[in-house]
Write a protein that holds these residues in place. Structure first.
Motif, PDB file in Angstrom:
ATOM      1  N   VAL A   5       5.874  21.292  21.827  1.00 21.63           N
ATOM      2  CA  VAL A   5       5.501  22.226  20.757  1.00 21.63           C
ATOM      3  C   VAL A   5       6.366  22.018  19.511  1.00 21.63           C
ATOM      4  O   VAL A   5       5.897  22.228  18.377  1.00 21.63           O
ATOM      5  N   THR A   6       7.603  21.594  19.694  1.00 20.67           N
ATOM      6  CA  THR A   6       8.465  21.339  18.536  1.00 20.67           C
ATOM      7  C   THR A   6       7.978  20.131  17.753  1.00 20.67           C
ATOM      8  O   THR A   6       7.922  20.150  16.510  1.00 20.67           O
ATOM      9  N   GLU A   7       7.605  19.076  18.446  1.00 17.41           N
ATOM     10  CA  GLU A   7       7.075  17.882  17.767  1.00 17.41           C
ATOM     11  C   GLU A   7       5.781  18.203  17.033  1.00 17.41           C
ATOM     12  O   GLU A   7       5.538  17.694  15.929  1.00 17.41           O
ATOM     13  N   ARG A   8       4.961  19.067  17.616  1.00 15.92           N
ATOM     14  CA  ARG A   8       3.703  19.435  16.963  1.00 15.92           C
ATOM     15  C   ARG A   8       3.975  20.223  15.677  1.00 15.92           C
ATOM     16  O   ARG A   8       3.306  20.024  14.662  1.00 15.92           O
ATOM     17  N   ALA A   9       4.961  21.102  15.729  1.00 10.10           N
ATOM     18  CA  ALA A   9       5.329  21.864  14.533  1.00 10.10           C
ATOM     19  C   ALA A   9       5.893  20.942  13.452  1.00 10.10           C
ATOM     20  O   ALA A   9       5.624  21.119  12.257  1.00 10.10           O
ATOM     21  N   MET A  10       6.697  19.953  13.854  1.00  7.66           N
ATOM     22  CA  MET A  10       7.249  18.995  12.888  1.00  7.66           C
ATOM     23  C   MET A  10       6.132  18.213  12.190  1.00  7.66           C
ATOM     24  O   MET A  10       6.175  17.996  10.969  1.00  7.66           O
ATOM     25  N   ALA A  11       5.145  17.814  12.952  1.00 14.67           N
ATOM     26  CA  ALA A  11       4.027  17.070  12.372  1.00 14.67           C
ATOM     27  C   ALA A  11       3.257  17.950  11.388  1.00 14.67           C
ATOM     28  O   ALA A  11       2.833  17.492  10.320  1.00 14.67           O
ATOM     29  N   HIS A  12       3.095  19.202  11.729  1.00 17.05           N
ATOM     30  CA  HIS A  12       2.355  20.125  10.871  1.00 17.05           C
ATOM     31  C   HIS A  12       3.096  20.366   9.552  1.00 17.05           C
ATOM     32  O   HIS A  12       2.486  20.442   8.490  1.00 17.05           O
ATOM     33  N   CYS A  13       4.424  20.480   9.647  1.00 16.31           N
ATOM     34  CA  CYS A  13       5.238  20.796   8.464  1.00 16.31           C
ATOM     35  C   CYS A  13       5.720  19.561   7.718  1.00 16.31           C
ATOM     36  O   CYS A  13       6.294  19.680   6.626  1.00 16.31           O
ATOM     37  N   GLY A  14       5.533  18.379   8.296  1.00 17.42           N
ATOM     38  CA  GLY A  14       6.057  17.165   7.685  1.00 17.42           C
ATOM     39  C   GLY A  14       7.576  17.140   7.704  1.00 17.42           C
ATOM     40  O   GLY A  14       8.216  16.561   6.822  1.00 17.42           O
TER      41      GLY A  14
ATOM     42  N   LEU B  30      24.242  26.195   8.069  1.00 21.91           N
ATOM     43  CA  LEU B  30      25.532  26.114   7.392  1.00 21.91           C
ATOM     44  C   LEU B  30      26.392  25.004   7.988  1.00 21.91           C
ATOM     45  O   LEU B  30      26.989  24.199   7.264  1.00 21.91           O
ATOM     46  N   ILE B  31      26.432  24.947   9.310  1.00 21.38           N
ATOM     47  CA  ILE B  31      27.296  23.982   9.988  1.00 21.38           C
ATOM     48  C   ILE B  31      26.776  22.550   9.856  1.00 21.38           C
ATOM     49  O   ILE B  31      27.539  21.607   9.637  1.00 21.38           O
ATOM     50  N   THR B  32      25.455  22.381   9.979  1.00 19.25           N
ATOM     51  CA  THR B  32      24.887  21.031   9.981  1.00 19.25           C
ATOM     52  C   THR B  32      24.534  20.516   8.592  1.00 19.25           C
ATOM     53  O   THR B  32      24.412  19.304   8.393  1.00 19.25           O
ATOM     54  N   GLY B  33      24.327  21.433   7.648  1.00 16.66           N
ATOM     55  CA  GLY B  33      23.893  21.018   6.323  1.00 16.66           C
ATOM     56  C   GLY B  33      22.424  20.649   6.267  1.00 16.66           C
ATOM     57  O   GLY B  33      21.971  20.032   5.289  1.00 16.66           O
ATOM     58  N   ALA B  34      21.648  21.023   7.288  1.00  9.03           N
ATOM     59  CA  ALA B  34      20.216  20.718   7.317  1.00  9.03           C
ATOM     60  C   ALA B  34      19.512  21.418   6.153  1.00  9.03           C
ATOM     61  O   ALA B  34      19.765  22.586   5.876  1.00  9.03           O
ATOM     62  N   ALA B  35      18.626  20.706   5.486  1.00  6.79           N
ATOM     63  CA  ALA B  35      17.976  21.245   4.284  1.00  6.79           C
ATOM     64  C   ALA B  35      16.830  22.198   4.642  1.00  6.79           C
ATOM     65  O   ALA B  35      16.856  23.371   4.278  1.00  6.79           O
ATOM     66  N   ASN B  36      15.833  21.695   5.344  1.00  2.79           N
ATOM     67  CA  ASN B  36      14.682  22.532   5.689  1.00  2.79           C
ATOM     68  C   ASN B  36      14.144  22.090   7.053  1.00  2.79           C
ATOM     69  O   ASN B  36      13.066  21.511   7.157  1.00  2.79           O
ATOM     70  N   PRO B  37      14.902  22.358   8.105  1.00  8.49           N
ATOM     71  CA  PRO B  37      14.515  21.844   9.431  1.00  8.49           C
ATOM     72  C   PRO B  37      13.458  22.692  10.115  1.00  8.49           C
ATOM     73  O   PRO B  37      13.260  23.862   9.787  1.00  8.49           O
ATOM     74  N   THR B  38      12.768  22.073  11.060  1.00 10.66           N
ATOM     75  CA  THR B  38      11.990  22.838  12.037  1.00 10.66           C
ATOM     76  C   THR B  38      12.992  23.376  13.051  1.00 10.66           C
ATOM     77  O   THR B  38      13.813  22.637  13.579  1.00 10.66           O
ATOM     78  N   VAL B  39      12.925  24.668  13.316  1.00 10.65           N
ATOM     79  CA  VAL B  39      13.929  25.324  14.151  1.00 10.65           C
ATOM     80  C   VAL B  39      13.368  25.608  15.543  1.00 10.65           C
ATOM     81  O   VAL B  39      12.298  26.211  15.673  1.00 10.65           O
ATOM     82  N   LEU B  40      14.085  25.150  16.563  1.00  6.00           N
ATOM     83  CA  LEU B  40      13.782  25.520  17.947  1.00  6.00           C
ATOM     84  C   LEU B  40      14.820  26.544  18.362  1.00  6.00           C
ATOM     85  O   LEU B  40      15.998  26.229  18.542  1.00  6.00           O
TER      86      LEU B  40
END
Length: 269
Positions: A244-253, A119-129
């Motif tokens: 692990v966050t970068e790996r998840a980002m790569a997996h999800c695009g 809500l605060i950032t307006g991020a559409a579909n982020p990978t969440v840590l």
């Protein structure tokens, strides 16, 4: 126009927030602080919350400039969290909802963190840590549900940092994590520590045990300073999370990362 009042008390911080259509009208909080070297017990934390909650409720209404009749819904943290503090605050929320004749909504603590960040950032579909005292997870939203890509397989990062702070008697005011970060800025020597990443999961209990042992040996022998240990622990833990966050980002695009939770608030932002 919808106005919701929310009660949060899942750990050592209690807060009452009032939101109108996504805009925060008030958000007073109180934190239960214990002496250096001590954690916060559930029973004592619950007593603190009980002693503070009514004054915080009055403060929230005053800051928002509204009356109970203006409230459309009462929300509260349903869990996860510490049992006794959660129950203490939930009882107040239920009582308020009955007195004011308002609907009551239980909120998942973890989803609340994520949705608040979106809500605060307006991020559409982020990978969440999601990093806090009790949770360490890498999460992404897919097919109408949140899915965990990786997590801590033993203790959460916040718990690891807090327990380390107790070993070297770091102050809990305003929080152990904040004070570890300030000391880490003064560290000049990197002490190599265990780095435990298993696929998409991380493990912190081993590094905590190793660091506690190092604190007793190296500090006593003058081989390093408390600041050096804070620096080394912080850099090692955060490097594990970044991997692990970068790996998840790569997996999800994904091209966005949203960091939420108490540790994210105190350290990473």
């Amino acid at each position: 126009m919808t106005i919701v009042i929310g009660f949060e008390g899942s750990a050592n911080k209690i807060g009452v927030g009032i939101v109108r259509d996504g805009a925060v009208l008030s958000n007073p909080r109180r934190t239960y602080i214990t002496p250096p070297g001590q954690g916060f017990l559930p029973s004592e934390t619950a007593k603190h919350h009980c002693a503070c909650v009514l004054s915080i409720l009055k403060e929230a209404l005053l800051q928002a400039g509204i009356q109970p009749a203006d409230i459309d819904c009462v929300a509260f943290t349903k869990g996860p969290g510490m049992g006794a503090p959660l129950v203490a605050v939930a009882i107040v929320a239920r009582t308020v909802a009955q007195l004011w004749k308002k609907p009551l909504l239980g909120v998942n603590h973890c989803i609340g963190h994520i949705e608040m960040g979106r809500l605060i950032t307006g991020a559409a579909n982020p990978t969440v840590l999601y990093v806090s005292g009790g949770n360490t997870q890498v999460i992404s939203y897919s097919e109408r549900r949140y899915r965990i890509f990786g997590e801590a397989i033993d203790i959460a990062i916040g718990n690891c940092l807090d327990r380390f702070a107790r070993v070297i008697k770091i102050s809990n005011d305003p929080s152990p994590g904040y004070n570890i970060e300030q000391m880490a800025k003064k560290g000049s020597q990197f002490v190599e520590l265990p780095y435990t990443v298993k696929g998409m999961d991380v493990s912190f209990s081993g590094i905590l045990s190793y660091t506690e042992e190092m604190a007793h040996k190296m500090l006593g022998a003058g081989e390093c300073t408390p600041e050096d240990l804070c620096f080394s622990l912080q850099e090692t833990l955060f490097s594990m999370l970044v991997e692990v966050t970068e790996r998840a980002m790569a997996h999800c695009g994904s091209r966005e990362v949203l960091i939420v939770g108490g540790v994210g608030c105190k350290y990473l932002c």
